[in-house]
Each structure stands twice: as structure tokens, then as C-alpha cells.
Design an enzyme around this catalytic site. Structure first.
Site, PDB file in Angstrom:
ATOM      1  N   CYS A 237      -1.823  -3.200  -7.256  1.00  0.00           N
ATOM      2  CA  CYS A 237      -1.947  -1.726  -6.926  1.00  0.00           C
ATOM      3  C   CYS A 237      -1.381  -1.349  -8.534  1.00  0.00           C
ATOM      4  O   CYS A 237      -0.868  -2.101  -9.233  1.00  0.00           O
ATOM      5  CB  CYS A 237      -1.328  -1.028  -6.042  1.00  0.00           C
TER       6      CYS A 237
ATOM      7  N   LYS B 177      -6.521   2.041   5.033  1.00  0.00           N
ATOM      8  CA  LYS B 177      -5.310   2.334   4.460  1.00  0.00           C
ATOM      9  C   LYS B 177      -5.368   3.891   4.561  1.00  0.00           C
ATOM     10  O   LYS B 177      -6.284   4.629   4.048  1.00  0.00           O
ATOM     11  CB  LYS B 177      -5.006   1.950   3.305  1.00  0.00           C
TER      12      LYS B 177
ATOM     13  N   ARG C 128       8.209   5.081  -0.761  1.00  0.00           N
ATOM     14  CA  ARG C 128       7.802   5.480  -2.066  1.00  0.00           C
ATOM     15  C   ARG C 128       9.172   5.733  -2.820  1.00  0.00           C
ATOM     16  O   ARG C 128       9.542   5.705  -3.961  1.00  0.00           O
ATOM     17  CB  ARG C 128       7.209   6.784  -1.886  1.00  0.00           C
TER      18      ARG C 128
ATOM     19  N   ARG D 125      -3.124  11.280  -2.459  1.00  0.00           N
ATOM     20  CA  ARG D 125      -3.685  10.131  -2.566  1.00  0.00           C
ATOM     21  C   ARG D 125      -5.059  10.254  -1.758  1.00  0.00           C
ATOM     22  O   ARG D 125      -5.700   9.583  -1.388  1.00  0.00           O
ATOM     23  CB  ARG D 125      -3.045   8.951  -2.341  1.00  0.00           C
TER      24      ARG D 125
ATOM     25  N   GLU E 234     -15.117   0.967   5.956  1.00  0.00           N
ATOM     26  CA  GLU E 234     -14.291   0.491   4.885  1.00  0.00           C
ATOM     27  C   GLU E 234     -14.262  -0.775   4.955  1.00  0.00           C
ATOM     28  O   GLU E 234     -14.166  -1.752   4.100  1.00  0.00           O
ATOM     29  CB  GLU E 234     -12.888   0.943   4.805  1.00  0.00           C
TER      30      GLU E 234
ATOM     31  N   LYS F 184      -2.931   0.011   7.860  1.00  0.00           N
ATOM     32  CA  LYS F 184      -1.891   0.445   7.326  1.00  0.00           C
ATOM     33  C   LYS F 184      -1.864   1.868   7.527  1.00  0.00           C
ATOM     34  O   LYS F 184      -2.910   2.702   6.911  1.00  0.00           O
ATOM     35  CB  LYS F 184      -1.544   0.029   5.913  1.00  0.00           C
TER      36      LYS F 184
HETATM   37 ZN    ZN Z   1      -0.859   2.235  -4.931  1.00  0.00          ZN
END
Ligand code: ZN
Length: 324
Positions: free
Chosen positions: A120, A195, A205, A217, A233, A248
């Protein structure tokens, strides 16, 4: 005296009988332990909201790896936290960056350990989004190019599994093609297929220093209210060549674990995320719950829902409990 009813209690009459008919089990091989590596030296720093989980610099990582290997844990999920962040997340796909160095170091010392690389951009970008920003919007296809570069660099470093988590459309297809072209046809993709844009990521985070600097997000991660969308998805990822499917977070999304289990034949992975861990630790520290029993009940719940593998910060504790 009527006997016109079922005697379910027969199969629960003793510990031995219950052991005999138990349907689901948590095995140490099912557990994947997340690792956070940082730059610098002599760092072993506990993440305040996640007691027992640390940031390690590379020179102290061996202490942790020794403990993990001795506990019988055979897979780790790698998160690198770079010092230098920039607009396009350069350190994500730099062969000499923190994550790549950590992967090489672990594979050298523990060749049998399955090292899964989180793929990521959010820990590496100064804006904290999981992709490239254009006028405040995350650019899907631009982000794919950088993700592919990241995945290839991680595979080069020795990652056994690439685990893309950024939820861009087409990330599995792009990464598969990129890995194949670079000669890594044998490296599987564990897709964070389903997710959610979840509040359960808060402590992580803090750990990964990856809170977005602006916005959220929600244009790429899923709405927690949606289940059918998760199947779409996952179906895309399967069609694009995913080898594992992940859900997740875990607890609030157990139905998705079951739905994926029933709809697809790939191994299903569930991520028992940071806040799920922090809440258990906080309640246990207050004496409000029995930590071991709560954790084991949660994990066997994931298995019952159909998870094959569980990513969990509890893995080291569970290893101790299982070994008794
Ligand atoms: Zn990320």
C-alpha cells in the site's frame, strides 16, 4: 414420561465428550502476526494504544523474530514505517527502503518463515492516502503503477506473499501482471478484497503513522453498511487472479467471512484489527473480562464463520496458551 424431544445435552455431558464433537479449532499455523519496522537504531517502542505491540528498528527486530519463531508462529505480515514520506510514496518502491530491508533480513535468518508484505502507499505518502492524489482526488490508475512497482520491489526483497490493501480498482490484475513480467509468477497475491472504511483502524494508524492528512478513505474503502458490494469486490479479485481473499476488519464483519466462504473456494483470511485488540487489552487490564477466554472465543468464531487464516495481534499470546 414423554421422550418426544431431542437430547442435545448428551454430546455436551463431559469435557471429553465436548472435545470429541468440537467442530472448529484454532491452530498456531492459522495465525499471521503483524510486524511494524521503523528506521533508526536501538528502537523497541510500545504502541501506547496496543499494549504488547512494538515498533522495532532493524537492529532490534531479531529479538522479536526469535520469540515469534520459538512460539511456532510461521507467518508474519510486514509493515514498514519510513522516516521520509513524500507526495508519491517513493519509499514504498525503493529497493533499499525499510520494508524491503526488513524482508531481506527476516528471510535470511528465517528462510522458512512466510513473510507477507503489505502493499500500500499510505504509510509512505505525506498526505496519508493509499494512492496518488490529483486535485485532492485519489487517482486510481496512476496509483496502480506505483503499487505494481511496490509489489515487485517487495517480491525482489524476498516476500513470499504480496498483500495489496489499498482498494484501488484493478489492483490484483495490475500487480499480477507486474509480478509475472518481473519473473515472480510463483508469488501469490493475498488481496484485501473486502476492506471497509472502518473506525476500528484507529490504533493502527497511530502505529503506522498513516492517518490521512485530509479527507478520509471512503471513496476507495467500502461502506460498512454494504454486504453485496463486498461480494462484487471479491468476485473481481478472483477474476483478476487473487490467491487469497481477505475481510477486514473482523468482528463487525463476520457475515462477510461466511459469505466469502460460501461463494468462493480460495483461502479466506480475516484481519482481527487494531481496535479489536485494543478493546480486549483495555477491558482485560481493568479486570472486566477473562482475556484468554475472550480471545480464544473470538478466534474460534472466525474459524466457525469460515476463515482459514487469521491476522491477529494476539498471535504471540495465543501461541503460549495453545502450547500449555
Ligand atoms: Zn493504505
Amino acid at each position: 414420561m414423554t421422550s418426544n424431544f431431542d437430547r442435545h445435552r448428551r454430546l455436551r455431558s463431559s469435557a471429553g465428550m465436548r472435545n470429541l464433537v468440537r467442530e472448529n479449532h484454532v491452530r498456531i499455523e492459522d495465525l499471521i502476526y503483524p510486524l511494524f519496522v521503523v528506521e533508526g537504531s536501538n528502537i523497541k517502542e510500545e504502541i501506547p494504544s496496543m499494549p504488547g505491540v512494538y515498533h522495532f528498528s532493524l537492529d532490534r527486530l531479531e529479538e522479536e523474530m526469535k520469540e515469534i519463531a520459538a512460539a511456532g508462529i510461521q507467518s508474519v505480515l510486514m509493515f514498514g514505517v519510513p522516516e521520509h514520506k513524500d507526495y508519491c510514496g517513493t519509499e514504498a518502491y525503493n529497493d533499499e527502503a525499510i520494508t524491503q530491508r526488513a524482508i531481506r533480513q527476516i528471510k535470511e535468518a528465517y528462510p522458512e518463515m512466510i513473510v507477507i508484505a503489505d502493499t500500500c502507499l499510505c504509510q509512505y505518502t505525506d498526505h496519508g492516502h493509499c494512492g496518488v492524489l490529483h486535485d485532492g482526488e485519489v487517482d486510481n490508475d496512476e496509483s496502480l503503477r506505483l503499487l505494481v512497482a511496490t509489489a515487485v520491489s517487495q517480491a525482489k526483497a524476498g516476500a513470499d506473499i504480496i498483500a495489496p490493501s489499498n482498494m484501488m480498482d484493478g489492483f490484483v490484475a495490475a500487480i499480477r501482471e507486474g509480478l509475472d513480467e518481473a519473473g515472480f509468477v510463483h508469488v501469490p497475491i493475498m488481496s484485501y478484497a473486502v476492506k471497509y472504511a472502518s473506525s476500528y483502524y484507529g490504533p493502527f494508524r497511530e502505529a503506522a503513522h498513516s492517518t490521512p492528512q485530509s479527507g478520509d478513505r471512503k471513496t476507495y474503502q467500502m461502506d460498512p453498511a454494504n454486504a453485496r458490494e463486498g461480494l462484487r469486490e471479491a468476485a473481481s479479485d478472483v477474476a483478476e487472479g487473487a490467491d487469497f481473499l481477505m475481510v477486514k476488519p473482523g468482528l463487525a464483519f463476520m457475515d462477510m467471512v461466511l459469505r466469502l466462504r460460501e461463494s468462493f473456494d480460495l483461502p479466506v483470511v480475516v484481519y482481527n484489527v487494531s481496535a479489536e485488540y485494543s478493546m480486549v487489552k483495555a477491558a482485560a487490564a481493568n479486570g472486566w473480562i477473562d482475556e484468554e477466554r475472550i480471545v480464544m472465543e473470538t478466534l474460534v468464531g472466525f474459524k466457525r464463520a469460515g476463515a482459514d487464516l487469521i491476522i491477529t495481534y494476539h498471535a504471540k499470546d495465543v501461541a503460549k496458551w495453545l502450547a500449555r
